[in-house]
Design an enzyme around this catalytic site. Structure first.
Site, PDB file in Angstrom:
ATOM      1  N   GLY A  20      34.684  48.949  50.254  1.00 46.02           N
ATOM      2  CA  GLY A  20      33.242  48.678  50.203  1.00 46.02           C
ATOM      3  C   GLY A  20      32.591  48.437  51.554  1.00 46.02           C
ATOM      4  O   GLY A  20      32.919  49.073  52.559  1.00 46.02           O
ATOM      5  N   TYR A 147      19.149  37.080  47.272  1.00 47.86           N
ATOM      6  CA  TYR A 147      18.783  35.930  46.424  1.00 47.86           C
ATOM      7  C   TYR A 147      19.152  34.576  47.029  1.00 47.86           C
ATOM      8  O   TYR A 147      18.983  33.554  46.367  1.00 47.86           O
ATOM      9  CB  TYR A 147      19.297  36.091  44.995  1.00 47.86           C
ATOM     10  CG  TYR A 147      20.729  36.530  44.794  1.00 47.86           C
ATOM     11  CD1 TYR A 147      21.800  35.702  45.113  1.00 47.86           C
ATOM     12  CD2 TYR A 147      21.009  37.773  44.232  1.00 47.86           C
ATOM     13  CE1 TYR A 147      23.107  36.095  44.897  1.00 47.86           C
ATOM     14  CE2 TYR A 147      22.319  38.188  44.011  1.00 47.86           C
ATOM     15  CZ  TYR A 147      23.361  37.337  44.341  1.00 47.86           C
ATOM     16  OH  TYR A 147      24.657  37.736  44.118  1.00 47.86           O
TER      17      TYR A 147
HETATM   18  C1  HXC Z   1      32.216  35.501  32.347  1.00 55.34           C
HETATM   19  C2  HXC Z   1      34.169  35.659  33.583  1.00 55.34           C
HETATM   20  C3  HXC Z   1      33.896  37.032  33.894  1.00 55.34           C
HETATM   21  C4  HXC Z   1      32.691  37.602  33.346  1.00 55.34           C
HETATM   22  C5  HXC Z   1      35.769  36.475  34.847  1.00 55.34           C
HETATM   23  N1  HXC Z   1      35.340  35.378  34.206  1.00 55.34           N
HETATM   24  N2  HXC Z   1      34.897  37.504  34.682  1.00 55.34           N
HETATM   25  N3  HXC Z   1      33.356  34.903  32.819  1.00 55.34           N
HETATM   26  N4  HXC Z   1      31.893  36.813  32.591  1.00 55.34           N
HETATM   27  N5  HXC Z   1      32.351  38.877  33.575  1.00 55.34           N
HETATM   28  C6  HXC Z   1      35.999  34.078  34.133  1.00 55.34           C
HETATM   29  C7  HXC Z   1      37.382  34.193  33.504  1.00 55.34           C
HETATM   30  O1  HXC Z   1      37.303  34.197  32.067  1.00 55.34           O
HETATM   31  C8  HXC Z   1      38.050  32.918  34.039  1.00 55.34           C
HETATM   32  O2  HXC Z   1      37.623  31.764  33.323  1.00 55.34           O
HETATM   33  C9  HXC Z   1      37.474  32.799  35.440  1.00 55.34           C
HETATM   34  O3  HXC Z   1      36.270  33.580  35.440  1.00 55.34           O
HETATM   35  C10 HXC Z   1      38.417  33.352  36.487  1.00 55.34           C
HETATM   36  O4  HXC Z   1      38.727  34.695  36.128  1.00 55.34           O
HETATM   37  P1  HXC Z   1      39.964  35.471  36.765  1.00 55.34           P
HETATM   38  O5  HXC Z   1      39.870  36.892  36.359  1.00 55.34           O
HETATM   39  O6  HXC Z   1      41.222  34.723  36.487  1.00 55.34           O
HETATM   40  O7  HXC Z   1      39.661  35.271  38.308  1.00 55.34           O
HETATM   41  P2  HXC Z   1      40.098  36.122  39.527  1.00 55.34           P
HETATM   42  O8  HXC Z   1      41.215  37.064  39.198  1.00 55.34           O
HETATM   43  O9  HXC Z   1      40.277  35.198  40.632  1.00 55.34           O
HETATM   44  O10 HXC Z   1      38.817  37.056  39.798  1.00 55.34           O
HETATM   45  C11 HXC Z   1      37.685  36.569  40.440  1.00 55.34           C
HETATM   46  C12 HXC Z   1      36.438  37.278  39.893  1.00 55.34           C
HETATM   47  C13 HXC Z   1      36.598  38.785  39.984  1.00 55.34           C
HETATM   48  C14 HXC Z   1      35.238  36.803  40.707  1.00 55.34           C
HETATM   49  C15 HXC Z   1      36.260  36.862  38.449  1.00 55.34           C
HETATM   50  O11 HXC Z   1      35.461  39.446  39.447  1.00 55.34           O
HETATM   51  C16 HXC Z   1      36.822  39.269  41.366  1.00 55.34           C
HETATM   52  O12 HXC Z   1      37.831  38.991  41.979  1.00 55.34           O
HETATM   53  N6  HXC Z   1      35.923  40.051  41.914  1.00 55.34           N
HETATM   54  C17 HXC Z   1      36.075  40.564  43.305  1.00 55.34           C
HETATM   55  C18 HXC Z   1      35.288  41.790  43.514  1.00 55.34           C
HETATM   56  C19 HXC Z   1      33.810  41.558  43.272  1.00 55.34           C
HETATM   57  O13 HXC Z   1      33.411  40.868  42.341  1.00 55.34           O
HETATM   58  N7  HXC Z   1      33.022  42.165  44.109  1.00 55.34           N
HETATM   59  C20 HXC Z   1      31.605  42.132  43.900  1.00 55.34           C
HETATM   60  C21 HXC Z   1      30.983  41.404  44.945  1.00 55.34           C
HETATM   61  S1  HXC Z   1      29.384  42.037  45.054  1.00 55.34           S
HETATM   62  P3  HXC Z   1      38.532  31.068  32.156  1.00 55.34           P
HETATM   63  O14 HXC Z   1      37.738  29.896  31.741  1.00 55.34           O
HETATM   64  O15 HXC Z   1      38.670  32.126  31.083  1.00 55.34           O
HETATM   65  O16 HXC Z   1      39.840  30.726  32.803  1.00 55.34           O
HETATM   66  C22 HXC Z   1      28.362  40.851  45.479  1.00 55.34           C
HETATM   67  C23 HXC Z   1      27.015  41.398  45.906  1.00 55.34           C
HETATM   68  C24 HXC Z   1      25.858  40.591  45.448  1.00 55.34           C
HETATM   69  O17 HXC Z   1      28.662  39.714  45.468  1.00 55.34           O
HETATM   70  C25 HXC Z   1      24.541  41.367  45.576  1.00 55.34           C
HETATM   71  C26 HXC Z   1      24.386  42.435  44.530  1.00 55.34           C
HETATM   72  C27 HXC Z   1      23.134  43.311  44.605  1.00 55.34           C
END
Ligand code: HXC
Length: 280
Positions: A20, A147
């Site tokens: 990215g 934001y």
């Molecule tokens: C609700 C969610 C969820 C969802 C995960 N969780 N996804 N809850 N809706 N869509 C909850 C899970 O149920 C869990 O809670 C807790 O979050 C942790 O989830 P894990 O999958 O175990 O965590 P992890 O593996 O550490 O993953 C972290 C993450 C994941 C943030 C959830 O999406 C990630 O790693 N993303 C990295 C890449 C990313 O997101 N990039 C985008 C950035 S863009 P429970 O209670 O069930 O244990 C950005 C730009 C902003 O930020 C500007 C945009 C225009």
């Protein structure tokens, strides 16, 4: 934006730089001579990034760690800074998803906050302490979101964490400037990356809406962030400190301005209004 090799021999750390926007910043700054140090959780992404950068003639080192793991990050940074000249840090690693806030568990909140805010603090502290101890100059850049100035529904953990990261970045900018360390932020609008799109943009229709609502009627190009980051990290921007530069085609201002909705009026309505005014 820059020319020649202004980063020649200078090491830049990029968290989440395996894909990215982080990888694009690595490519752009590498093309200006920087030695790139990428930290990411994902070994496969690291290897792919490493190969791609090397194909472009860019010197690159990769480190596998979750930014949330303070002890591991501390160890990586200490070893890295012993062996390499590091002059910049880009806090880019992020996690985000869309959800109604009332549907979130505490764990979900913390997952995002611990990556975006605590993770960035983890590494900034280690790098900053080292620069200060060695009396070295350094530049820090935090990748925020537009934001940070408004908050945002449906991405509340991210809005909370990014605003915190902006406060952290601005604060150390003032505190560490006399020691030769600058810190700035970039607040990107809509840029299409796999991570952001997978978690935030459910389908093509949503992408189209994002394009149509932007005053420039397009998404940002990754290269545009790469060039801005390179400029802010370079000595050419040495007097820019504690700032957040928005790069969003004017979308944030459009959303805030009271009369922005008038851009939906067709020319015929503007003509009718003019005629009515002229008759008075
Ligand atoms: C609700 C969610 C969820 C969802 C995960 N969780 N996804 N809850 N809706 N869509 C909850 C899970 O149920 C869990 O809670 C807790 O979050 C942790 O989830 P894990 O999958 O175990 O965590 P992890 O593996 O550490 O993953 C972290 C993450 C994941 C943030 C959830 O999406 C990630 O790693 N993303 C990295 C890449 C990313 O997101 N990039 C985008 C950035 S863009 P429970 O209670 O069930 O244990 C950005 C730009 C902003 O930020 C500007 C945009 C225009």
């Amino acid at each position: 934006m820059l020319s020649g090799k202004p980063f020649s021999g200078k090491g830049i750390i990029i968290t989440g730089g395996g894909s990215g926007l982080g990888l694009q910043m690595a490519k752009t700054m590498g093309s200006y001579g920087a030695v790139i140090h990428i930290i990411s959780r994902d070994r496969e992404k690291l290897d792919r990034a490493n190969n791609m950068l090397k194909e472009h003639g860019i010197e690159c080192f990769t480190y596998s760690s979750d930014i949330r793991d303070y002890e591991k990050i501390k160890e990586i940074v200490q070893n890295m800074m012993k062996d390499h000249e590091i002059s910049g840090l880009i806090n880019n690693a992020a996690g985000n998803f869309i959800s109604r806030t009332e549907d979130l568990s505490m764990n979900a909140f913390l997952a995002v906050i611990n990556i975006v805010l605590t993770g960035s603090i983890n590494i900034t502290l280690e790098v900053g302490k080292n620069w200060i101890k060695e009396g070295k100059k350094g530049s820090i850049l935090s990748i925020l979101a537009t934001y940070v100035d408004s908050g945002s529904p449906y991405v509340v953990p991210s809005a909370t964490a990014k605003s915190g990261l902006q406060a952290f970045t601005r604060s150390i900018a003032t505190e560490w400037a006399p020691k030769g360390i600058r810190a700035n932020g970039i607040a990107p609008g809509p840029f299409k990356t796999e991570g952001a799109w997978k978690n935030l943009i459910p389908d093509d229709m949503a992408e189209n809406v994002m394009i149509q609502r932007n005053p420039m009627r397009r998404l940002g190009k990754k290269e545009e962030i790469g060039e801005l980051a390179a400029y802010l990290m370079s000595d050419a921007a040495e007097f820019i400190n504690g700032e957040t530069i928005r790069i969003d085609g004017g979308e944030f201002n459009q959303g805030a301005a009271q009369f922005s909705m008038l851009s939906m009026l067709p020319d015929s309505m503007w003509e009718q209004m003019k005629e009515r005014r002229n008759k008075k």
